[in-house]
Design an enzyme around this catalytic site. Structure first.
Site, PDB file in Angstrom:
ATOM      1  CG  ASN A 115       3.058  -0.825   2.848  1.00  0.00           C
ATOM      2  OD1 ASN A 115       4.152  -0.510   2.587  1.00  0.00           O
ATOM      3  ND2 ASN A 115       2.368  -1.798   2.507  1.00  0.00           N
ATOM      4  N   GLY A 116       1.770  -3.452   4.943  1.00  0.00           N
ATOM      5  CA  GLY A 116       2.383  -4.554   5.443  1.00  0.00           C
ATOM      6  C   GLY A 116       1.549  -5.819   5.720  1.00  0.00           C
ATOM      7  CG  HIS A 149      13.564 -35.390 -32.026  1.00  0.00           C
ATOM      8  ND1 HIS A 149      13.737 -36.867 -32.405  1.00  0.00           N
ATOM      9  CD2 HIS A 149      13.783 -35.636 -30.594  1.00  0.00           C
ATOM     10  CE1 HIS A 149      13.983 -37.549 -31.472  1.00  0.00           C
ATOM     11  NE2 HIS A 149      13.928 -36.924 -30.134  1.00  0.00           N
ATOM     12  NE  ARG A 205       4.143   1.966  -1.488  1.00  0.00           N
ATOM     13  CZ  ARG A 205       5.258   1.106  -1.359  1.00  0.00           C
ATOM     14  NH1 ARG A 205       6.188   1.262  -2.208  1.00  0.00           N
ATOM     15  NH2 ARG A 205       5.205   0.154  -0.300  1.00  0.00           N
ATOM     16  CD  GLU A 251       7.150 -10.403 -22.073  1.00  0.00           C
ATOM     17  OE1 GLU A 251       5.893  -9.885 -22.104  1.00  0.00           O
ATOM     18  OE2 GLU A 251       7.284 -10.861 -20.953  1.00  0.00           O
ATOM     19  CB  CYS A 258      -0.819   0.042   1.352  1.00  0.00           C
ATOM     20  SG  CYS A 258      -1.778  -1.497   1.304  1.00  0.00           S
ATOM     21  CE  LYS A 315       9.082 -11.912 -18.577  1.00  0.00           C
ATOM     22  NZ  LYS A 315       7.934 -12.971 -18.248  1.00  0.00           N
ATOM     23  CD1 TRP A 372      -1.273  -5.194  -3.145  1.00  0.00           C
ATOM     24  CD2 TRP A 372      -2.013  -4.329  -5.166  1.00  0.00           C
ATOM     25  NE1 TRP A 372      -1.219  -6.363  -4.087  1.00  0.00           N
ATOM     26  CE2 TRP A 372      -1.686  -5.793  -5.383  1.00  0.00           C
ATOM     27  CE3 TRP A 372      -2.614  -3.547  -6.042  1.00  0.00           C
ATOM     28  CZ2 TRP A 372      -1.681  -6.199  -6.627  1.00  0.00           C
ATOM     29  CZ3 TRP A 372      -2.616  -4.244  -7.268  1.00  0.00           C
ATOM     30  CH2 TRP A 372      -2.273  -5.460  -7.411  1.00  0.00           C
ATOM     31  CD  GLU A 382       8.373 -16.164 -17.621  1.00  0.00           C
ATOM     32  OE1 GLU A 382       7.329 -16.656 -18.382  1.00  0.00           O
ATOM     33  OE2 GLU A 382       8.064 -15.036 -17.041  1.00  0.00           O
TER      34      GLU A 382
HETATM   35  C1  F6R Z   1       4.650 -11.854 -20.023  1.00  0.00           C
HETATM   36  C2  F6R Z   1       3.355 -11.912 -19.307  1.00  0.00           C
HETATM   37  C3  F6R Z   1       2.211 -12.153 -19.941  1.00  0.00           C
HETATM   38  C4  F6R Z   1       1.005 -12.548 -18.781  1.00  0.00           C
HETATM   39  C5  F6R Z   1      -0.457 -13.215 -19.347  1.00  0.00           C
HETATM   40  C6  F6R Z   1      -1.190 -13.327 -18.392  1.00  0.00           C
HETATM   41  O1  F6R Z   1       5.475 -11.367 -19.112  1.00  0.00           O
HETATM   42  O2  F6R Z   1       3.051 -10.990 -18.328  1.00  0.00           O
HETATM   43  O3  F6R Z   1       2.256 -13.440 -20.468  1.00  0.00           O
HETATM   44  O4  F6R Z   1       1.442 -13.707 -18.031  1.00  0.00           O
HETATM   45  O5  F6R Z   1      -0.992 -12.246 -20.083  1.00  0.00           O
HETATM   46  O6  F6R Z   1      -1.658 -12.493 -17.648  1.00  0.00           O
HETATM   47  P1  F6R Z   1      -2.328 -12.736 -16.220  1.00  0.00           P
HETATM   48  O7  F6R Z   1      -1.240 -13.374 -15.243  1.00  0.00           O
HETATM   49  O8  F6R Z   1      -2.550 -11.300 -15.853  1.00  0.00           O
HETATM   50  O9  F6R Z   1      -3.474 -13.633 -16.451  1.00  0.00           O
END
Ligand code: F6R
Length: 613
Positions: free
Chosen positions: A102-103, A509, A27, A493, A2, A490, A76, A486
């Site tokens: 916050n916490g 293959h 936040r 994108e 928060c 990263k 939050w 993953e």
């Molecule tokens: C990649 C990324 C996306 C989300 C995907 C699902 O870095 O952030 O691939 O993981 O759009 O989004 P959520 O988790 O919000 O359902």
């Protein structure tokens, strides 16, 4: 995560703390509130509203110009949904003490039961509210605000930064912190407190960053700093030289880097309140399911998109190994149209940072229609997926601003590991020794991640060498394969480079035909059970002239002569390595994208929350 602000001085208190809060909306933004101990009558005025800060602002017409010590909060949600009663400030029954936090207070349930038995009436479902009643109880006994707050703080465990204002002591604020951020802004005849520096920058550039265990009394004339037991301490103010935009990013050039650095804290927060003193996993959100119910599901299905799907892939393997039951993992956009084999015997896990992804939400509804029991793993409290699930286990990553997910991913993994252990323990599939061993290793993960972040310079060197290459492969076996997917995502994108992930054994293959000098092949090799096989695959790449980047445990030397570059990470239990091995991959993607001048926080064509199918 928060945002909190506070002000004492000659400016109108309400206007000032709200203006400060605008700089902290990143936040949290599900509800907000303000309290002022009004100059003159000393009355406490408190206004709260669910929704963004603008909703609160629209209700402040009669309060903007109110003078007096003031505090404000943007929430939050963690404990208790994003409603007006759950918004901060929370206040004592006589309305004379207001508190923002916050916490996470871990022992709030015991404290709440104790206070209720003594006649205190609670107005919210939050963990925070216990603190204001504890302060009030101590004030009634001691008659002194400072001592009362100190006494209350000795009773709570967990993470907090708090601020208190009260009609018992006008023109004075108190604040304290342990494990959540808090700074003071020092002015002339006025002083400020906030979760983060951007909130105070338009008023002062002289800032004290409080440390864990610090306690401050703040008046217009000055700030008195002590530790929690009252011993005097000194913290040197420093002059903030950043511009406001940089400050919002905590001094980092991008939210992505800030969020990478927040991962150790996010992981620790996600564990908070979910482990027992006897080192067992305990997930309060799953308490509603009996042992028979959990054991009765013949089929487990995990559904998600993108990064969350990659977390689901790790969970599939982990659950299957522990539970010895088939676990399916599906991309949400496919699940819905696949006539899925889902029934009342299905336990369906839905994983989503935003809780609003259209494909994932539609999959949830389809699984529910078919009779499945839905448990979601979500970051945004009160989101559609959280609301529509039978149970929701929240990740505690705090708001993730960068489109590319980092801290949400590692906290999704953490929650899924906890759930796997919870299920296995419920089904009596874990020996005490194994259960406690896992718990100890989970607790060690934030430090392991911190140490990888501490070695970012090595990744920087590598990024400089790779930024002009155009073809990247990521290989791994077992858990490393999920991480490879993953890691490739990263890089794709945020740097717009072509990156493909393969299960390392699949290389021969087909994709091996693409390996030639100039191609970068990042090989994740953290899994002892398949290390030798991985080594053979790596040699196949090296023999064709590909540039090999190995990601290995720090005590692993079998790749020393084969790999062109090595990134070493702390050795952790192999099942848990995805939380650690992804971190140098996030850093590499970030640093390559930075070298290439890409718009890292807002990559082209992408949105943070994908609400269309
Ligand atoms: C990649 C990324 C996306 C989300 C995907 C699902 O870095 O952030 O691939 O993981 O759009 O989004 P959520 O988790 O919000 O359902």
């Amino acid at each position: 995560m928060c945002g909190i602000t506070g002000y004492v001085g000659p400016r109108p208190g309400v206007r000032t703390v709200i203006e400060m809060l605008r700089r902290l909306e990143y936040r949290g933004y599900d509800s907000a509130g303000v309290a002022v101990a009004a100059q003159g009558d000393g009355d406490m005025r408190i206004v709260k509203a669910a929704g963004k800060l603008a909703v609160l602002e629209s209700q402040l017409q009669d309060h903007w110009e109110t003078h007096g010590a003031a505090i404000a909060h943007t929430r939050w949600a963690t404990h208790g949904g994003p409603t007006t009663p759950n918004a901060h400030p929370h206040f004592s029954q006589d309305g004379k003490i207001a508190l923002i936090h916050n916490g996470i207070i871990e022992n709030y349930q015991e404290l709440r039961a104790e206070l209720v038995s003594e006649g205190f009436v609670f107005a919210s479902e939050t963990d925070t509210e216990v603190m204001v009643h504890l302060v009030d109880r101590a004030f009634q006994k001691l008659g002194d605000m400072e001592t009362a707050i100190r006494e209350a703080l000795t009773l709570v465990t967990g993470a907090y930064s708090i601020a208190v204002c009260s009609s018992h002591e006008l023109e004075t604020l108190y604040c304290a912190k342990t494990a959540s951020p808090l700074i003071l802004g020092l002015g002339e005849g006025e002083n400020f407190l906030a979760s983060d520096i951007p909130a105070v920058m338009r008023y002062t550039r002289s800032v004290i960053v409080l440390e864990d265990g610090d306690f401050a009394k703040i008046t217009p004339a000055g700030v008195t700093l002590t530790n929690l037991t009252g011993g005097a301490i000194h913290r040197e103010p420093f002059a903030v030289t950043w511009d406001e935009q940089t400050a919002e990013k905590g001094g980092f050039p991008h939210f992505m880097l800030k969020e990478i650095h927040e991962q150790p804290r996010a992981l620790a927060d996600t564990l908070r309140g979910r482990l027992t003193d006897s080192e067992r996993v305990f997930i309060p959100e799953l308490e509603g399911f009996t042992k028979e119910q959990l054991a009765g599901f013949s089929h487990i299905h995990i559904v998600a998109c993108g990064t969350a799907y990659h977390a689901g892939m790790v969970a599939k393997r982990f659950f299957e190994n522990l539970l010895r039951r088939p676990v399916e993992v599906s991309v949400a956009s496919e699940f819905r149209y696949a006539d899925p084999l889902v029934s009342q015997q299905t336990l369906c896990f839905i994983v989503s940072q935003s809780g609003e992804t259209a494909d994932t939400l539609a999959a949830l509804r389809e699984a529910k229609r078919l009779g499945a029991t839905i448990v979601s793993v979500v970051n945004v409290v009160g989101s559609s997926i959280a609301r529509e699930s039978h149970a929701c286990v929240y990740t505690q990553a705090g708001p993730e601003i960068c489109v590319a997910s980092t801290k949400a991913y590692v906290t999704q993994l953490m929650v899924l590991y906890l759930i796997g252990l919870h299920l296995a323990a419920t089904e009596e599939r874990l020996t005490d020794e194994l259960h406690q061993g896992f718990v100890r290793d989970l607790v060690a993960l934030p430090d392991a991640v911190e140490s990888v972040i501490g070695n970012a310079l090595l990744v920087e060197d590598l990024a400089a060498k790779l930024a002009d290459r155009s073809v990247f492969f990521y290989l791994g076996r077992g858990y490393d394969y999920a991480v490879a997917l993953e890691a490739a995502l990263k890089l794709k994108e945020i740097s717009y480079l072509h990156a493909e992930a393969y299960a390392a054994g699949e290389l021969k293959h087909g994709p091996l035909a693409l390996i030639e000098p100039g191609v970068i092949v990042i090989c994740l090799a953290t899994q002892p059970a398949v290390f030798d096989k991985m080594l053979s695959n790596i040699k196949e790449v090296a023999a064709r002239g590909g540039t090999v980047v190995g990601v290995v445990y720090e005590n692993e030397h079998r790749l020393d002569t084969t790999a062109d570059h090595l990134l070493r990470i702390p050795a952790v239990r192999p099942e848990l390595s995805p939380i650690v091995s992804i971190v140098p991959m996030q850093l590499l993607a970030y640093l390559v994208a930075q070298q290439r001048g890409c718009d890292i926080d807002m990559p082209r064509n992408l949105a943070k929350s994908v609400t269309v199918e």
